[in-house]
Design an enzyme around this catalytic site. Structure first.
Site, PDB file in Angstrom:
ATOM      1  N   THR A  67      -7.755   3.991   8.653  1.00 42.91           N
ATOM      2  CA  THR A  67      -8.883   3.068   8.834  1.00 42.91           C
ATOM      3  C   THR A  67      -9.164   2.539  10.152  1.00 42.91           C
ATOM      4  O   THR A  67      -8.305   1.313  10.109  1.00 42.91           O
ATOM      5  CB  THR A  67      -9.191   2.186   7.572  1.00 42.91           C
ATOM      6  OG1 THR A  67      -8.766   2.953   6.381  1.00 42.91           O
ATOM      7  CG2 THR A  67     -10.521   1.637   7.310  1.00 42.91           C
TER       8      THR A  67
ATOM      9  N   HIS B 214      -5.466   3.885  -1.365  1.00 40.69           N
ATOM     10  CA  HIS B 214      -6.738   4.343  -1.266  1.00 40.69           C
ATOM     11  C   HIS B 214      -7.082   5.754  -1.671  1.00 40.69           C
ATOM     12  O   HIS B 214      -6.272   6.641  -1.144  1.00 40.69           O
ATOM     13  CB  HIS B 214      -6.671   4.058   0.461  1.00 40.69           C
ATOM     14  CG  HIS B 214      -8.110   4.526   1.085  1.00 40.69           C
ATOM     15  ND1 HIS B 214      -8.219   4.369   2.496  1.00 40.69           N
ATOM     16  CD2 HIS B 214      -9.289   4.981   0.515  1.00 40.69           C
ATOM     17  CE1 HIS B 214      -9.380   4.570   2.726  1.00 40.69           C
ATOM     18  NE2 HIS B 214      -9.971   4.817   1.653  1.00 40.69           N
TER      19      HIS B 214
ATOM     20  N   HIS C  25       0.894   6.108   1.962  1.00 39.93           N
ATOM     21  CA  HIS C  25       1.748   7.091   2.812  1.00 39.93           C
ATOM     22  C   HIS C  25       3.032   7.634   2.003  1.00 39.93           C
ATOM     23  O   HIS C  25       3.530   8.601   2.507  1.00 39.93           O
ATOM     24  CB  HIS C  25       2.121   6.222   4.052  1.00 39.93           C
ATOM     25  CG  HIS C  25       1.145   6.075   5.047  1.00 39.93           C
ATOM     26  ND1 HIS C  25       0.193   6.739   5.198  1.00 39.93           N
ATOM     27  CD2 HIS C  25       0.477   4.889   5.268  1.00 39.93           C
ATOM     28  CE1 HIS C  25      -0.979   6.413   5.872  1.00 39.93           C
ATOM     29  NE2 HIS C  25      -0.527   5.116   5.907  1.00 39.93           N
TER      30      HIS C  25
ATOM     31  N   HIS D 164      -3.413  -4.193   7.984  1.00 37.44           N
ATOM     32  CA  HIS D 164      -3.418  -2.954   8.784  1.00 37.44           C
ATOM     33  C   HIS D 164      -2.428  -3.352   9.930  1.00 37.44           C
ATOM     34  O   HIS D 164      -2.612  -4.191  10.760  1.00 37.44           O
ATOM     35  CB  HIS D 164      -5.006  -2.808   9.283  1.00 37.44           C
ATOM     36  CG  HIS D 164      -5.241  -1.215   9.485  1.00 37.44           C
ATOM     37  ND1 HIS D 164      -4.653  -0.656  10.575  1.00 37.44           N
ATOM     38  CD2 HIS D 164      -5.687  -0.364   8.649  1.00 37.44           C
ATOM     39  CE1 HIS D 164      -4.779   0.798  10.453  1.00 37.44           C
ATOM     40  NE2 HIS D 164      -5.461   0.924   9.254  1.00 37.44           N
TER      41      HIS D 164
ATOM     42  N   GLU E   7      -8.710   0.936  -3.001  1.00 32.49           N
ATOM     43  CA  GLU E   7      -9.763   1.269  -1.808  1.00 32.49           C
ATOM     44  C   GLU E   7     -10.441   2.278  -2.157  1.00 32.49           C
ATOM     45  O   GLU E   7     -10.076   3.210  -2.274  1.00 32.49           O
ATOM     46  CB  GLU E   7      -8.713   1.279  -0.667  1.00 32.49           C
ATOM     47  CG  GLU E   7      -7.945  -0.106  -0.227  1.00 32.49           C
ATOM     48  CD  GLU E   7      -7.527   0.180   0.944  1.00 32.49           C
ATOM     49  OE1 GLU E   7      -7.538   1.219   1.884  1.00 32.49           O
ATOM     50  OE2 GLU E   7      -6.590  -0.595   1.543  1.00 32.49           O
TER      51      GLU E   7
ATOM     52  N   ARG F 101      -6.952  12.955   1.128  1.00 33.42           N
ATOM     53  CA  ARG F 101      -5.880  13.574   2.091  1.00 33.42           C
ATOM     54  C   ARG F 101      -4.229  13.172   1.668  1.00 33.42           C
ATOM     55  O   ARG F 101      -3.432  13.508   2.197  1.00 33.42           O
ATOM     56  CB  ARG F 101      -6.181  13.031   3.579  1.00 33.42           C
ATOM     57  CG  ARG F 101      -5.981  11.519   4.102  1.00 33.42           C
ATOM     58  CD  ARG F 101      -6.089  11.512   5.330  1.00 33.42           C
ATOM     59  NE  ARG F 101      -7.546  11.700   5.982  1.00 33.42           N
ATOM     60  CZ  ARG F 101      -7.681  10.939   6.933  1.00 33.42           C
ATOM     61  NH1 ARG F 101      -7.096  10.292   7.719  1.00 33.42           N
ATOM     62  NH2 ARG F 101      -9.114  10.977   7.380  1.00 33.42           N
TER      63      ARG F 101
ATOM     64  N   ASN G  44       0.714  -1.263   0.100  1.00 32.46           N
ATOM     65  CA  ASN G  44       0.222   0.018   0.117  1.00 32.46           C
ATOM     66  C   ASN G  44       1.016   1.282   0.162  1.00 32.46           C
ATOM     67  O   ASN G  44       1.759   1.471   1.075  1.00 32.46           O
ATOM     68  CB  ASN G  44      -0.719  -0.082   1.476  1.00 32.46           C
ATOM     69  CG  ASN G  44      -1.843   1.146   1.608  1.00 32.46           C
ATOM     70  OD1 ASN G  44      -1.407   2.219   1.078  1.00 32.46           O
ATOM     71  ND2 ASN G  44      -3.104   0.933   1.781  1.00 32.46           N
TER      72      ASN G  44
ATOM     73  N   GLU H  16     -11.113  -8.867   3.412  1.00 32.45           N
ATOM     74  CA  GLU H  16      -9.966  -8.510   3.869  1.00 32.45           C
ATOM     75  C   GLU H  16     -10.053  -8.145   5.322  1.00 32.45           C
ATOM     76  O   GLU H  16     -11.015  -7.423   5.963  1.00 32.45           O
ATOM     77  CB  GLU H  16      -9.260  -7.167   3.499  1.00 32.45           C
ATOM     78  CG  GLU H  16      -7.923  -6.935   4.023  1.00 32.45           C
ATOM     79  CD  GLU H  16      -7.107  -5.693   3.246  1.00 32.45           C
ATOM     80  OE1 GLU H  16      -7.144  -5.532   2.043  1.00 32.45           O
ATOM     81  OE2 GLU H  16      -6.367  -5.183   3.773  1.00 32.45           O
TER      82      GLU H  16
ATOM     83  N   ARG I 189      -9.218   8.482  -0.827  1.00 32.08           N
ATOM     84  CA  ARG I 189     -10.093   8.918   0.274  1.00 32.08           C
ATOM     85  C   ARG I 189     -11.099   9.992  -0.273  1.00 32.08           C
ATOM     86  O   ARG I 189     -10.677  10.958  -1.191  1.00 32.08           O
ATOM     87  CB  ARG I 189      -9.457   9.377   1.387  1.00 32.08           C
ATOM     88  CG  ARG I 189      -9.065   8.361   2.505  1.00 32.08           C
ATOM     89  CD  ARG I 189      -8.371   8.914   3.652  1.00 32.08           C
ATOM     90  NE  ARG I 189      -8.135   7.780   4.752  1.00 32.08           N
ATOM     91  CZ  ARG I 189      -8.935   7.660   5.653  1.00 32.08           C
ATOM     92  NH1 ARG I 189     -10.169   8.124   5.688  1.00 32.08           N
ATOM     93  NH2 ARG I 189      -8.873   6.665   6.485  1.00 32.08           N
TER      94      ARG I 189
HETATM   95  N1  PXP Z   1      -5.656  -2.832   4.218  1.00 30.34           N
HETATM   96  C1  PXP Z   1      -6.582  -1.787   4.394  1.00 30.34           C
HETATM   97  C2  PXP Z   1      -8.174  -1.838   3.985  1.00 30.34           C
HETATM   98  C3  PXP Z   1      -6.273  -0.403   4.747  1.00 30.34           C
HETATM   99  O1  PXP Z   1      -7.031   0.592   4.804  1.00 30.34           O
HETATM  100  C4  PXP Z   1      -4.880  -0.190   4.880  1.00 30.34           C
HETATM  101  C5  PXP Z   1      -4.627   1.273   5.651  1.00 30.34           C
HETATM  102  O2  PXP Z   1      -4.627   2.062   4.468  1.00 30.34           O
HETATM  103  C6  PXP Z   1      -4.169  -1.332   5.154  1.00 30.34           C
HETATM  104  C7  PXP Z   1      -4.543  -2.408   4.707  1.00 30.34           C
HETATM  105  C8  PXP Z   1      -2.550  -1.260   5.396  1.00 30.34           C
HETATM  106  O3  PXP Z   1      -2.506  -0.746   6.792  1.00 30.34           O
HETATM  107  P1  PXP Z   1      -1.049  -0.406   7.101  1.00 30.34           P
HETATM  108  O4  PXP Z   1      -0.785   1.003   6.624  1.00 30.34           O
HETATM  109  O5  PXP Z   1      -1.157  -0.094   8.723  1.00 30.34           O
HETATM  110  O6  PXP Z   1      -0.098  -1.282   6.683  1.00 30.34           O
END
Ligand code: PXP
Length: 248
Positions: free
Chosen positions: A110, A52, A10, A201, A79, A58, A7, A160, A54
């Site tokens: 999330t 994602h 960030h 997550h 997402e 953001r 992902n 998920e 949003r």
């Molecule tokens: N899965 C989903 C559905 C998420 O929303 C996120 C966070 O954006 C993640 C996985 C990844 O989480 P993390 O950034 O804490 O690894």
């Protein structure tokens, strides 16, 4: 083998810290660039990329997704929330899969799973709209039996499982064990309902060893820890180290 979805949200968080409210990325000129980091993650062994978009934009901007898709080497898991605007946007972007997530403007990330039970009719329509376009959906849910059953009932092929509670049990082996056994129950039920079960997550380089015990998981989606590590060691190292840890 457990698949690794990276992902890259960030990367965009860091960029938008300076360019808040700016949707134009000038073709990736503004650094750091989530699309080029996604391509680099793919070269380093990511099996898929998650972004994602949003409602409040953001972090990831629509242009990031469009640019990534131009030179995508693996697959995009997009997402979005259940809102009509976001569903329409996701349909127009044509990702390889969509993960439906809850959104709350005040949250840092999330924070909980999607309430499929409480949004049954609407979620079913959304899943149907994506299915019609050949886009498989996944529901980002807590490992509760009613949410798993509702996800299967509305025809979502994947779920998920939210591993945030497990991750927050860091330093408390009893809590971590409890959360892992809830996830394991969810995994068993999900598989028995014919669902593909992914998870994610809060998975990081320390807790991945415990998370791997979630046997039957198809893919972990990992963002924050990989992008954070990349600041010190580079993204290729961060992805390949996570890949090795996942399957060692
Ligand atoms: N899965 C989903 C559905 C998420 O929303 C996120 C966070 O954006 C993640 C996985 C990844 O989480 P993390 O950034 O804490 O690894």
């Amino acid at each position: 083998m457990i698949l690794l979805g990276v992902n890259v949200d960030h990367v965009a968080t860091l960029r938008q810290a300076r360019y808040r409210g700016e949707p134009n990325t000038f073709g990736g000129f503004v650094e750091p660039d989530p699309a080029s980091m996604a391509w680099q993650a793919e070269d380093a062994g990511a099996d898929g990329i998650t972004m994602h978009v949003r409602e409040d934009r953001r972090h990831v901007q629509v242009e990031d997704v469009q640019r990534y898709l131009e030179r995508k080497k693996t697959r995009l898991n997009l997402e979005v929330s259940l809102s009509a605007e976001m569903v329409e946007l996701a349909l127009s972007l044509k990702p390889d899969s969509v993960c439906l997530v809850p959104e709350n403007r005040m949250e840092v990330t999330t924070e909980g799973g999607l309430d499929v039970v409480g949004n049954l009719g609407h979620a079913q329509e959304v899943v149907h709209a994506f299915t019609q376009q050949g886009i498989p959906t996944s529901m980002f849910i807590d490992p509760y039996s009613d949410q798993l059953e509702a996800s299967a009932k509305i025809g979502s092929p994947w779920v998920e499982l939210h591993t945030g509670s497990f991750a927050r049990g860091w330093g408390d082996p009893i809590k971590q064990k409890e959360e892992l056994s809830k996830l394991m129950e969810g995994m068993k039920l999900g598989r028995s309902l014919g669902l593909q079960v992914n998870a994610g997550h809060g998975i990081n380089y320390q807790n991945v060893e415990g998370a791997k015990k979630l046997s039957g998981v198809t893919e972990f989606n990992i963002g924050h820890s990989i992008i954070s590590r990349s600041l010190q060691y580079g993204l290729s190292e961060a992805v390949s180290t996570m890949r090795k840890l996942l399957n060692s």
